[in-house]
Design an enzyme around this catalytic site. Structure first.
Site, mmCIF file in Angstrom:
data_model
loop_
_atom_site.group_PDB
_atom_site.id
_atom_site.type_symbol
_atom_site.label_atom_id
_atom_site.label_comp_id
_atom_site.label_asym_id
_atom_site.label_seq_id
_atom_site.Cartn_x
_atom_site.Cartn_y
_atom_site.Cartn_z
ATOM 1 N N ASP A 109 1.046 -0.523 -0.043
ATOM 2 C CA ASP A 109 0.091 -0.376 -0.380
ATOM 3 C C ASP A 109 0.764 1.051 -0.099
ATOM 4 O OD1 ASP A 109 -3.523 0.158 1.300
ATOM 5 O OD2 ASP A 109 -2.045 1.887 0.263
ATOM 6 N N ASP A 216 -3.028 4.477 -2.452
ATOM 7 C CA ASP A 216 -4.162 5.654 -1.667
ATOM 8 C C ASP A 216 -4.146 6.953 -1.902
ATOM 9 O OD1 ASP A 216 -4.251 6.920 1.733
ATOM 10 O OD2 ASP A 216 -5.173 5.654 1.046
ATOM 11 N N GLU A 272 -6.254 4.201 -6.166
ATOM 12 C CA GLU A 272 -7.364 4.828 -5.033
ATOM 13 C C GLU A 272 -8.136 6.022 -5.404
ATOM 14 O OE1 GLU A 272 -9.800 4.654 -1.090
ATOM 15 O OE2 GLU A 272 -7.296 5.615 -1.551
ATOM 16 N N HIS A 345 -11.598 -2.124 3.770
ATOM 17 C CA HIS A 345 -11.451 -1.867 4.864
ATOM 18 C C HIS A 345 -11.883 -0.757 4.769
ATOM 19 C CE1 HIS A 345 -8.373 0.312 2.359
ATOM 20 N NE2 HIS A 345 -8.216 1.429 3.852
ATOM 21 N N ASP A 346 -12.413 0.147 3.959
ATOM 22 C CA ASP A 346 -13.175 1.231 4.443
ATOM 23 C C ASP A 346 -14.755 0.762 4.040
ATOM 24 O OD1 ASP A 346 -10.595 3.236 3.094
ATOM 25 O OD2 ASP A 346 -11.126 2.754 4.927
HETATM 26 O O1 TEU Z 1 -9.465 6.599 2.166
HETATM 27 C C1 TEU Z 1 -9.812 7.091 1.453
HETATM 28 C C2 TEU Z 1 -10.835 7.408 1.076
HETATM 29 O O2 TEU Z 1 -11.503 8.253 0.618
HETATM 30 C C3 TEU Z 1 -12.168 7.152 3.009
HETATM 31 O O3 TEU Z 1 -11.294 6.744 3.384
HETATM 32 C C4 TEU Z 1 -13.070 7.155 2.619
HETATM 33 O O4 TEU Z 1 -12.560 8.195 3.168
HETATM 34 C C5 TEU Z 1 -14.144 6.859 3.359
HETATM 35 O O5 TEU Z 1 -14.122 6.174 4.495
HETATM 36 C C6 TEU Z 1 -14.745 5.865 3.005
HETATM 37 O O6 TEU Z 1 -16.325 6.241 2.469
HETATM 38 C C7 TEU Z 1 -8.136 5.679 1.964
HETATM 39 C C8 TEU Z 1 -8.013 4.563 1.983
HETATM 40 O O7 TEU Z 1 -8.389 3.724 1.965
HETATM 41 C C9 TEU Z 1 -8.367 4.761 4.313
HETATM 42 O O8 TEU Z 1 -8.180 3.644 4.574
HETATM 43 C C10 TEU Z 1 -7.794 5.653 4.540
HETATM 44 O O9 TEU Z 1 -8.352 6.647 5.964
HETATM 45 C C11 TEU Z 1 -7.577 7.325 4.056
HETATM 46 O O10 TEU Z 1 -7.016 7.116 2.563
HETATM 47 C C12 TEU Z 1 -6.080 8.013 4.068
HETATM 48 O O11 TEU Z 1 -5.666 7.702 3.644
#
Ligand code: TEU
Length: 572
Positions: A109, A216, A272, A345-346
């Site tokens: 990542d 990311d 992403e 994971h989000d």
């Molecule tokens: O996520 C980006 C992101 O847009 C999501 O976090 C979003 O805000 C929400 O949680 C999903 O709807 C990336 C990573 O995947 C996330 O785990 C991190 O928290 C974020 O970036 C910051 O690095």
């Protein structure tokens, strides 16, 4: 940064990732090996045979770098060190070698839109006279305000996980930008020193044997003109939205590709990109432009919300979801390439969000959702536990939530007078914590995840829902994923066939074909918890052969709840 010689590397033929299936691991919650209740690298290595049995081609590791863990590792304080929580560099080398031995590649990542505020680069940048001052975004307080006083922030933009995107630093009396949180200051990619430092770090990992990068929020690295020209963020839009898809994004991605040799070494790259449109993806994934292989769009995971606010819940009629994925299939049909995912994971668990996780329908809805996703054109991503149908967890009070995003939302919403009951309803539907409960390996204490006390409660349904039970039952969700992965490896029409959505307005059925020359496949999926009659307008089914179905005795004219059939149509 030490030179590396005998690290384990594997051959990567051209465009290998177009036939690959990727498995995402969230190390904190995958497998603990030392009883501290937190997953780690040796724990992952101990489960490689399980992943080889599933049949996946690539592991994507969410961050394991040294980090204060403000955002569970997406706040990195040292890019070339492993956080002791997860193990050592030697543990990672061993994981890479052991994965390669099983023909499984490993993707790291890459979190370079921001660092941790504990990173040496940021520590140095806090000194106004340091050469690294411009490696981040520093601004004075709002004109006419007392620096550090409430409301003195340079502008009113909110962060994703904090009230303001600007944090006051008494050391210089100025504010720094962090569009996610104060613990995640944004890097200034306008500065060539920043870019070269990132490329050198990426080359270091490639040298160490990694096979690619998940990047990311990579479409946030080119900030809008107002920011790069010393001003602040235009008011009115969430900071994330305002800083997305900036003017130099393609230039930076092409430079990264060149400087790191991403295409030259056939490394897999997925960016992403919250807020990326099909047009952005067409550009970025166009092979001729040598930027990235694919992107993660958020469009289909932002459909069950009102506007940009994920907590403002909205129903999601099936035709809307079908239409969005079909638009991306169409949009990237000629050039570029899609990634395919429901879970990560989000996001909350797919079977709970898009399926029906009741005991009666969980297995078939997990299978049918997988058939639909894996038969779209693109590279599928499986999130740990999705392969045996893990569900959302019964998180019923704020104390159950650990995620910085959830806790920030609770604080802001409560302060804005939103009822606790409404807040908890939104979190129960969209909270990231659902994805982060420990993997349920078996029905032993703590589901076999740890011999200690897990950092987060195991979902109490682990006695019924676990990998061991699913592996043992050929008719299980696990068995179904194995078959889908085998199909993708064996069938060119699954990998490269043209996609065509049928019956777009049907409220229950998701129906589409994949065609390559005279070969054609048809997917008919009932994505509802009630039976569905087969409507007119389907391709002729005479001579069609059932390749993969969820219901052995599939009645001809109707589909049972969450029944799906993958059919090979007669010669065209
Ligand atoms: O996520 C980006 C992101 O847009 C999501 O976090 C979003 O805000 C929400 O949680 C999903 O709807 C990336 C990573 O995947 C996330 O785990 C991190 O928290 C974020 O970036 C910051 O690095």
């Amino acid at each position: 940064m030490s030179s590396t010689t005998d690290f384990d590397r594997v051959a990567r033929p051209d465009r290998w990732w177009r036939s690959a299936v990727v498995y995402q691991i969230y190390p904190r919650s995958f497998q603990d090996s030392d009883g501290d209740g937190v997953g780690d690298l040796p724990g992952i290595t101990s489960r490689l045979d399980y992943l080889a049995e599933l049949g996946v081609d690539v592991i994507w590791l969410s961050p394991v770098y040294r980090s204060p863990q403000v955002d569970n590792g997406y706040d990195i304080s040292d890019y070339t060190e492993i956080d002791p929580l997860f193990g050592t560099l030697a543990d990672l080398d061993e994981l890479i070698a052991a994965a390669h031995t099983r023909g499984i590649k490993l993707v790291m990542d890459l979190v370079v839109n921001h660092t941790s505020d504990q990173h040496a680069w940021f520590t140095e940048s806090r000194d106004p006279s340091s050469a690294k001052r411009d490696w981040y975004f520093w601004r004075p307080a709002r004109p006419g305000s007392e620096p550090g006083a409430p409301g003195a922030e340079p502008d009113d933009s909110q962060a994703a996980f904090a009230p303001s995107a600007w944090t006051y630093d008494p050391r210089s009396g100025q504010y720094y930008l962090g569009v996610f949180s104060p613990g995640q200051p944004d890097l200034n990619w306008e500065n060539p020193g920043v870019r070269q430092a990132v490329y050198a770090m990426m080359r270091w990992w490639v040298e160490r044997g990694v096979d690619g990068f998940r990047m990311d929020v990579i479409n946030l690295i080119s900030k809008p003109a107002e920011l790069t020209s010393g001003r602040t963020i235009e008011p009115g839009q969430g900071s994330l939205r305002r800083v997305a898809n900036g003017p130099r994004l393609d230039e930076f991605l092409a430079e990264m590709n060149r400087e790191v040799g991403l295409d030259a070494q056939n490394l897999i790259t997925v960016g992403e990109m919250p807020g990326a449109t099909i047009e952005v993806a067409q550009r970025v994934t166009d092979p001729a432009r040598r930027e990235l292989n694919m992107v993660f769009t958020f469009e289909h995971v932002n459909l069950d919300q009102v506007g940009w606010n994920k907590w403002d819940l909205a129903d999601l009629p099936l035709p809307r979801l079908k239409a969005n994925l079909a638009q991306w299939q169409e949009g990237l049909a000629e050039t570029g390439w899609n990634s395919l995912y429901y879970d990560n994971h989000d996001q909350p668990r797919a079977v709970s969000r898009f399926g029906d996780d009741s005991p009666e329908h969980r297995v078939n809805s997990a299978k049918t959702l997988a058939t639909v996703l894996h038969l779209h054109k693109g590279t599928p991503y499986i999130y740990q536990g999705e392969e045996f149908g893990m569900t959302n967890a019964p998180l019923t009070q704020i104390g159950h939530y650990l995620d910085v995003e959830a806790l920030n939302y609770h604080a802001l919403a409560a302060a804005a007078g939103v009822s606790e009951e409404q807040i908890l309803r939104s979190l129960a539907r969209k909270g990231r914590d659902h994805a982060r409960t420990p993997v349920q390996w078996d029905d032993t204490p703590y589901a076999g995840f740890t011999t200690g006390v897990p950092w987060m409660a195991v979902n109490p349904n682990y006695r019924e829902i676990n990998a061991e039970a699913s592996r043992r039952d050929p008719g299980s969700v696990f068995g179904h994923f194995q078959q889908l992965i085998r199909l993708r490896h064996a069938e060119e029409v699954v990998r490269e066939g043209r996609f065509e959505l049928l019956l777009p307005e049907h409220e229950q059925l998701w129906v589409f074909t994949r065609t390559l020359g005279d070969r054609a496949l048809l997917v008919i999926a009932n994505c509802s918890s009630t039976p569905a009659e087969l409507p007119p307008g389907l391709p002729a089914l005479d001579g069609a052969v059932l390749v993969l179905g969820t219901h052995p005795d599939g009645a001809t004219g109707r589909l049972a709840p969450w029944e799906s059939r993958l059919l090979r149509l007669g010669e065209r």
